[in-house]
Design an enzyme around this catalytic site. Structure first.
Site, PDB file in Angstrom:
ATOM      1  N   GLU A  61     -13.731 -48.387  17.070  1.00  0.00           N
ATOM      2  CA  GLU A  61     -12.752 -47.282  17.110  1.00  0.00           C
ATOM      3  C   GLU A  61     -13.236 -46.194  18.059  1.00  0.00           C
ATOM      4  OE1 GLU A  61      -9.678 -46.841  15.135  1.00  0.00           O
ATOM      5  OE2 GLU A  61      -9.477 -45.297  16.660  1.00  0.00           O
TER       6      GLU A  61
ATOM      7  N   HIS B 174     -20.659 -12.250  -0.681  1.00  0.00           N
ATOM      8  CA  HIS B 174     -21.260 -13.582  -0.593  1.00  0.00           C
ATOM      9  C   HIS B 174     -22.776 -13.491  -0.424  1.00  0.00           C
ATOM     10  CE1 HIS B 174     -17.525 -16.214   0.366  1.00  0.00           C
ATOM     11  NE2 HIS B 174     -17.117 -15.072  -0.160  1.00  0.00           N
TER      12      HIS B 174
END
Lengths: 449, 449
Positions: free
Chosen positions: B76, B353
């Site tokens: 592929e 965060h």
């Protein structure tokens, strides 16, 4: 089982310009800078006017054909490692997003810094069609600053997972619920839209979640939010949680998916299938870590599901410009494999694919590049090419031969392509030499130089 | 509802090296070339030894904890627009994939070109642990060439959608079935594994599909394949089709997902949940158009689902090297948002965060970067930073102050960061100046220069 592309607008002919640019690294026809590619015009109408037997069957829950976008490049995107947007750039991005047709534009909390507050006020004053939101912590201090900025709505968030309750804010569900009620009532009293969202929803206690959502729904929140803050959720988990929540609240449901495990677009789609109404996006998906559901990727997914809705609402031909604007602002390249606008999204290479595409692009394309103002390409200069692609190229060059001769000529091209990468010029030379030799009656089995 | 990261190997300490490289654009500690980033050492063990309450509940169908990889970079991937692999490069890539631990390596059809055949034979002779497959059209001519190469298995494919039957090969289901039986029996007679796959499965007639799969299963095919050749399938469609097929055939089920609508990783995951056994991947997802399920992205998804299985089977710390090898070979950049190895996959920026990450990384990370030999970073040089991040940086510099002083110092940093992008050096200067002024008893409200 999948929708095909819809009929082409009549004015567009077959809609596939020959030689138009295709993505940042796209090549023009025959250019040496991108060897082996050429834009192609296809024989047949690729998107014939006929009923589509593969249209998915919707159900009463699904909002796949009725979703809204909350565009968060100017909030989540500002949390991207490389992002620094000055006021001018923020305004440029906000105007571009508004012109594209997004429903909401979300901005960094005005509590984050003095300039963030000033920028928020400036964007509110632009008079955009999109509603302007700002994103704040679930805290009265932040809420007071937010309502003064002139925004149309406030997006309130608080972490509800055990991880965040223990290691981030240290509050329990009772505190969270009480604060949420206070903030929501305060914001509503200013006639401003309000969304309440958990953070890290997929690692939160389901009973806690449903309980607080039920509470805030009853006091009249406009939307509740489900956020996969760490990017852990799988599509079927998303479907199950949203479907459950859909039975608990009557307000809208907004969803926010991080892309740490590569599922942000798929999760957004499954959320809509389960009854979510709003999807958070950012341009190119920029955000904390490797980001969230990208605006362009969501467009790719949704146009396949309901082309009429997407085409009627969003200016898809502006997508590439917006992505380039943001990519330049945060100093990244548009990824080679970006949905729709990646330089090879509509490039077909293998012989089998090229042959079919030349007959009818719907064979190997689920998205019509013309819908985004882009072109398809057939790459015919490689060892996996086929004679149909070479015949097509020969015809572009005005060279006519028999099928048998195209096949022999193709064999010569593959012989050279086995040895090294070849360019369009190499291929064209072989085709022209082959024809010249034919005319001169020379042995056409001669090897290419 | 999600698994957290598993316990750290004891020998690794907390496993998060200070200053190690993080992705291609990763920065070393305090480097000026990547302003505003620093690798961080966290206080607590981020992956404590405790039972995980969020482990998903598997069912009897699921192969999420027992999947196999068919790595198709050399098949592929060769169909990717930019790909040209010479023999040497193919062997280098095959060896790297084998070392990484993939189960199968799939190669371009030996019928594609003379060199493709020679390369296939050469790779078969390497004596790799991975089984070598080649991918052919459903035709006896291709099958005869394939069985002569020394491959362990042959992957046969034919288009079954109305699009491909009409516009590509022009054959009907009777012809397809008869040819399939002939090819399968021929390949089996050579004691070689065989897979039979439809192409464009999600736009094929379901009855046709189940009928031909049932037939080939009965005559003893090793695997049947479901291919979303155009990238149109949604995760729940994938789950439904694979689950249905699982009830029809007893052989293995291989799946192949294109990424046109951004769902290739999610679709692979849902296929495994529904009973598929094998996933096709390529490095960075390269393939026709914008490619298929990426090897690295699949690792990100699967390590979150079953860390023990993934860690026990694949050399994850080699992922970045393999991606760089292939990226160089096909002349693309690793996308900024690539799962795991993108330069900012483990970079945390917002104040909320950063604070939580410094306490415990599982708050905002579902993947432990150390599992891939990588580090996390905290970006503290921006206007959305918080005082916890600045305190952490100050401590790295040997600067100790009171929390109140860290907060004042952070305000100074945010003031400058509101005006322009700032670097680690800018931040460090402000911290050091602030401390110097404190020691000298100067007015600590002085603006930074």
């Amino acid at each position: 089982m999948c929708p095909s592309c819809e009929p082409e607008p009549a004015a567009n002919g077959n809609g596939h310009a020959n030689g138009a640019s295709n993505g940042t690294n796209g090549s023009s026809n025959g250019s040496n800078s991108h060897p082996g590619f050429t834009a192609v015009q296809t024989k047949s109408n690729p998107h014939p006017h006929r009923a589509n037997p593969y249209q998915p069957v919707g159900d009463f829950l699904s909002n796949v054909s009725n979703f809204k976008i909350i565009e968060s490049t100017l909030r989540e995107g500002e949390q991207f490692a490389n992002a620094f947007f000055d006021t001018e750039k923020k305004i440029e991005i906000a105007k571009a997003l508004d012109d594209f047709g997004v429903d909401y534009i979300e901005l960094t909390s005005p509590a984050a810094s003095e300039q963030s507050r000033a920028d928020c006020e400036a964007i509110c004053k632009l008079g955009l069609k999109a509603k302007i939101l700002t994103h704040i912590r679930c805290h009265m201090d932040d809420a007071r600053i937010a309502v003064q900025t002139g925004v149309d709505g406030v997006d309130v968030v608080i972490g509800t997972s055990s991880y965040l309750m223990e290691h981030s804010h240290g509050k329990d569900m009772t505190y969270i619920t009480n604060t949420a009620i206070e903030v929501i009532n305060y914001v509503k009293s200013h006639n401003i839209e309000i969304r309440f969202s958990s953070e890290d929803s997929f690692r939160s206690n389901l009973v806690d979640l449903l309980s607080i959502y039920s509470t805030v729904d009853k006091i009249g929140v406009n939307r509740v939010g489900i956020a996969d803050t760490v990017g852990c959720a799988s599509p079927r988990q998303v479907y199950d949680l949203i479907r459950t929540l859909r039975g608990v609240v009557s307000c809208d449901i907004e969803t926010h998916f991080h892309n740490d495990t590569g599922c942000a677009i798929a999760n957004a789609y499954c959320a809509l299938e389960a009854g979510a109404t709003h999807i958070d996006t950012s341009v190119l998906g920029i955000g904390e870590r490797n980001g969230i559901t990208p605006l362009g990727g969501l467009m790719a997914r949704m146009i396949v599901a309901d082309r009429d809705y997407v085409m009627g609402k969003y200016k898809l031909h502006k997508l590439k410009d917006i992505e380039e604007l943001v990519a330049q602002a945060v100093e990244v390249n548009i990824p080679f494999n970006n949905p729709v606008t990646g330089f090879c999204s509509f490039t077909h290479k293998s012989g089998v694919h090229a042959k079919a595409i030349l007959n009818n692009p719907t064979t190997y394309e689920i998205i019509n590049p013309a819908d985004f103002g882009l072109s398809r390409y057939v790459h015919f200069a490689s060892r996996i090419t086929g004679w149909n692609a070479i015949k097509s190229r020969a015809n572009q060059l005005g060279v006519e031969m028999t099928d048998e001769q195209y096949k022999e000529c193709t064999a010569k091209i593959k012989l050279l392509a086995d040895i090294r990468p070849i360019t369009v010029d190499d291929t064209d030379s072989i085709i022209r030499d082959f024809q010249r030799n034919l005319k001169l009656g020379r042995d056409h089995t001669t090897r290419p130089e």
